[in-house]
Scaffold this motif. Structure first.
Motif, PDB file in Angstrom:
ATOM      1  N   MET A   1       0.771  -1.295  -0.094  1.00 21.26           N
ATOM      2  CA  MET A   1      -0.116   0.162   0.003  1.00 21.26           C
ATOM      3  C   MET A   1       0.709   1.412  -0.051  1.00 21.26           C
ATOM      4  O   MET A   1       1.324   1.440   0.974  1.00 21.26           O
ATOM      5  N   HIS A   2       1.178   1.847  -1.152  1.00 19.35           N
ATOM      6  CA  HIS A   2       2.254   3.023  -1.224  1.00 19.35           C
ATOM      7  C   HIS A   2       1.147   4.328  -0.833  1.00 19.35           C
ATOM      8  O   HIS A   2       1.951   5.236  -0.555  1.00 19.35           O
ATOM      9  N   GLU A   3      -0.172   4.046  -0.558  1.00 16.14           N
ATOM     10  CA  GLU A   3      -0.915   5.212   0.191  1.00 16.14           C
ATOM     11  C   GLU A   3      -0.176   5.779   1.622  1.00 16.14           C
ATOM     12  O   GLU A   3      -0.036   6.841   1.846  1.00 16.14           O
ATOM     13  N   TYR A   4       0.290   4.808   2.255  1.00 13.80           N
ATOM     14  CA  TYR A   4       1.003   4.911   3.617  1.00 13.80           C
ATOM     15  C   TYR A   4       2.031   5.977   3.373  1.00 13.80           C
ATOM     16  O   TYR A   4       2.263   6.868   3.836  1.00 13.80           O
ATOM     17  N   SER A   5       3.137   5.822   2.495  1.00 10.79           N
ATOM     18  CA  SER A   5       4.213   6.470   2.155  1.00 10.79           C
ATOM     19  C   SER A   5       3.640   7.930   1.684  1.00 10.79           C
ATOM     20  O   SER A   5       4.306   8.825   1.970  1.00 10.79           O
ATOM     21  N   LEU A   6       2.832   7.995   0.873  1.00  8.58           N
ATOM     22  CA  LEU A   6       2.091   9.211   0.538  1.00  8.58           C
ATOM     23  C   LEU A   6       1.594   9.967   1.693  1.00  8.58           C
ATOM     24  O   LEU A   6       1.674  11.221   1.693  1.00  8.58           O
ATOM     25  N   VAL A   7       0.914   9.140   2.384  1.00  5.30           N
ATOM     26  CA  VAL A   7       0.105   9.971   3.534  1.00  5.30           C
ATOM     27  C   VAL A   7       1.455  10.606   4.435  1.00  5.30           C
ATOM     28  O   VAL A   7       1.514  11.807   4.953  1.00  5.30           O
ATOM     29  N   GLN A   8       2.458   9.818   4.568  1.00  8.94           N
ATOM     30  CA  GLN A   8       3.831  10.193   5.299  1.00  8.94           C
ATOM     31  C   GLN A   8       4.050  11.462   4.743  1.00  8.94           C
ATOM     32  O   GLN A   8       4.551  12.542   5.417  1.00  8.94           O
ATOM     33  N   ALA A   9       4.372  11.620   3.355  1.00  7.34           N
ATOM     34  CA  ALA A   9       5.053  12.423   2.803  1.00  7.34           C
ATOM     35  C   ALA A   9       4.155  13.672   3.013  1.00  7.34           C
ATOM     36  O   ALA A   9       4.752  14.831   3.122  1.00  7.34           O
ATOM     37  N   VAL A  10       2.806  13.654   2.864  1.00  6.58           N
ATOM     38  CA  VAL A  10       2.077  14.861   3.064  1.00  6.58           C
ATOM     39  C   VAL A  10       2.197  15.441   4.473  1.00  6.58           C
ATOM     40  O   VAL A  10       2.277  16.567   4.618  1.00  6.58           O
ATOM     41  N   VAL A  11       2.171  14.446   5.581  1.00  7.54           N
ATOM     42  CA  VAL A  11       2.227  14.844   6.768  1.00  7.54           C
ATOM     43  C   VAL A  11       3.480  15.637   7.212  1.00  7.54           C
ATOM     44  O   VAL A  11       3.527  16.733   7.629  1.00  7.54           O
ATOM     45  N   GLU A  12       4.450  15.282   6.410  1.00 11.34           N
ATOM     46  CA  GLU A  12       6.103  15.825   6.849  1.00 11.34           C
ATOM     47  C   GLU A  12       6.045  17.015   6.070  1.00 11.34           C
ATOM     48  O   GLU A  12       6.474  18.146   6.687  1.00 11.34           O
ATOM     49  N   ARG A  13       5.372  17.088   5.090  1.00 13.34           N
ATOM     50  CA  ARG A  13       5.189  18.502   4.427  1.00 13.34           C
ATOM     51  C   ARG A  13       4.418  19.635   5.347  1.00 13.34           C
ATOM     52  O   ARG A  13       4.665  20.881   5.421  1.00 13.34           O
ATOM     53  N   ILE A  14       3.217  19.174   5.983  1.00 13.94           N
ATOM     54  CA  ILE A  14       2.453  20.197   6.586  1.00 13.94           C
ATOM     55  C   ILE A  14       3.063  20.281   8.013  1.00 13.94           C
ATOM     56  O   ILE A  14       3.116  21.493   8.449  1.00 13.94           O
ATOM     57  N   GLU A  15       3.996  19.337   8.462  1.00 12.16           N
ATOM     58  CA  GLU A  15       4.548  19.632   9.836  1.00 12.16           C
ATOM     59  C   GLU A  15       5.653  20.840   9.532  1.00 12.16           C
ATOM     60  O   GLU A  15       6.204  21.678  10.368  1.00 12.16           O
ATOM     61  N   GLU A  16       6.316  20.664   8.470  1.00 10.37           N
ATOM     62  CA  GLU A  16       7.346  21.942   8.047  1.00 10.37           C
ATOM     63  C   GLU A  16       6.733  23.227   7.572  1.00 10.37           C
ATOM     64  O   GLU A  16       6.922  24.153   8.295  1.00 10.37           O
ATOM     65  N   GLU A  17       5.363  23.199   7.317  1.00 11.93           N
ATOM     66  CA  GLU A  17       4.537  24.102   7.342  1.00 11.93           C
ATOM     67  C   GLU A  17       4.107  24.936   8.531  1.00 11.93           C
ATOM     68  O   GLU A  17       4.042  26.146   8.906  1.00 11.93           O
ATOM     69  N   VAL A  18       3.991  23.954   9.479  1.00 11.21           N
ATOM     70  CA  VAL A  18       3.530  24.270  10.804  1.00 11.21           C
ATOM     71  C   VAL A  18       4.563  24.982  11.459  1.00 11.21           C
ATOM     72  O   VAL A  18       4.506  25.945  12.127  1.00 11.21           O
ATOM     73  N   GLN A  19       5.763  24.327  11.391  1.00  8.07           N
ATOM     74  CA  GLN A  19       6.956  24.902  11.968  1.00  8.07           C
ATOM     75  C   GLN A  19       7.189  26.433  11.394  1.00  8.07           C
ATOM     76  O   GLN A  19       7.494  27.409  12.163  1.00  8.07           O
ATOM     77  N   LYS A  20       7.207  26.542  10.211  1.00  8.66           N
ATOM     78  CA  LYS A  20       7.490  27.682   9.626  1.00  8.66           C
ATOM     79  C   LYS A  20       6.596  28.639   9.877  1.00  8.66           C
ATOM     80  O   LYS A  20       6.967  29.851  10.289  1.00  8.66           O
ATOM     81  N   GLN A  21       5.257  28.448  10.090  1.00  4.34           N
ATOM     82  CA  GLN A  21       4.324  29.515  10.582  1.00  4.34           C
ATOM     83  C   GLN A  21       3.897  29.425  12.017  1.00  4.34           C
ATOM     84  O   GLN A  21       3.251  30.372  12.373  1.00  4.34           O
ATOM     85  N   ARG A  22       4.591  28.671  12.896  1.00  6.69           N
ATOM     86  CA  ARG A  22       4.541  28.571  14.283  1.00  6.69           C
ATOM     87  C   ARG A  22       2.816  28.178  14.454  1.00  6.69           C
ATOM     88  O   ARG A  22       2.121  28.790  15.367  1.00  6.69           O
ATOM     89  N   ALA A  23       2.174  27.425  13.599  1.00  8.11           N
ATOM     90  CA  ALA A  23       0.977  27.178  13.805  1.00  8.11           C
ATOM     91  C   ALA A  23       0.650  26.289  14.952  1.00  8.11           C
ATOM     92  O   ALA A  23       1.420  25.616  15.470  1.00  8.11           O
ATOM     93  N   LEU A  24      -0.562  26.494  15.666  1.00 12.04           N
ATOM     94  CA  LEU A  24      -0.788  25.661  16.738  1.00 12.04           C
ATOM     95  C   LEU A  24      -1.444  24.449  16.265  1.00 12.04           C
ATOM     96  O   LEU A  24      -1.446  23.427  17.337  1.00 12.04           O
ATOM     97  N   ALA A  25      -2.234  24.393  15.268  1.00 10.03           N
ATOM     98  CA  ALA A  25      -3.009  23.178  14.981  1.00 10.03           C
ATOM     99  C   ALA A  25      -3.346  23.240  13.533  1.00 10.03           C
ATOM    100  O   ALA A  25      -3.076  24.171  12.719  1.00 10.03           O
ATOM    101  N   VAL A  26      -3.750  22.062  13.046  1.00 11.94           N
ATOM    102  CA  VAL A  26      -4.155  21.928  11.555  1.00 11.94           C
ATOM    103  C   VAL A  26      -5.652  21.662  11.457  1.00 11.94           C
ATOM    104  O   VAL A  26      -5.905  20.652  12.118  1.00 11.94           O
ATOM    105  N   HIS A  27      -6.407  22.579  10.968  1.00 12.38           N
ATOM    106  CA  HIS A  27      -7.959  22.433  11.024  1.00 12.38           C
ATOM    107  C   HIS A  27      -8.058  21.332  10.040  1.00 12.38           C
ATOM    108  O   HIS A  27      -8.914  20.512  10.071  1.00 12.38           O
ATOM    109  N   ALA A  28      -7.539  21.575   8.597  1.00 14.25           N
ATOM    110  CA  ALA A  28      -7.939  20.861   7.425  1.00 14.25           C
ATOM    111  C   ALA A  28      -7.044  20.926   6.473  1.00 14.25           C
ATOM    112  O   ALA A  28      -6.062  21.621   6.347  1.00 14.25           O
TER     113      ALA A  28
END
Ligand SMILES: [Zn+2]
Length: 114
Positions: A1-28
């Protein structure tokens, strides 16, 4: 199931964005999967539900869009269907032949920024 590696890549990208913007949470988040990419939207959703535990995306609502087209806007990532004018109506930019047609694109992330 390569969906898991895709999800992992997406979440990692969002984590980078969260750090960059010092966000508290991800809504959607919204992702597009190209119909030529062999990504099953339901499997992706299931993988996301499992993988997001303990990540910044734990409470984020996921939207998965299936993109039939091979064209998208280089600025906002909006998919532009074949047969339509190959230009983004929102950004007024020429469409780009999309990686989205055979893969997965992170379209939008809604962050809670202090
Ligand atoms: Zn655009």
């Amino acid at each position: 199931m390569h969906e898991y590696s895709l999800v992992q890549a997406v979440v990692e990208r969002i984590e980078e964005e969260v750090q960059k913007q010092r966000a508290l949470a991800v809504h959607a988040l919204t992702v597009s999967v190209g119909e030529l990419g062999g990504v099953d939207p339901e499997l992706f959703r299931t993988a996301f539900e499992t993988f997001r535990q303990g990540t910044v995306c734990e409470k984020a609502a996921l939207t998965v869009r299936v993109v039939p087209a091979t064209w998208s806007c280089p600025a906002c990532g909006k998919a532009i269907e074949k047969g339509a004018v190959l230009r983004c109506p929102a950004c007024d930019l020429p469409a780009k032949m999309g990686e989205g047609s055979d893969g997965l694109t992170l379209d939008r992330v809604e962050l809670e920024v202090p």
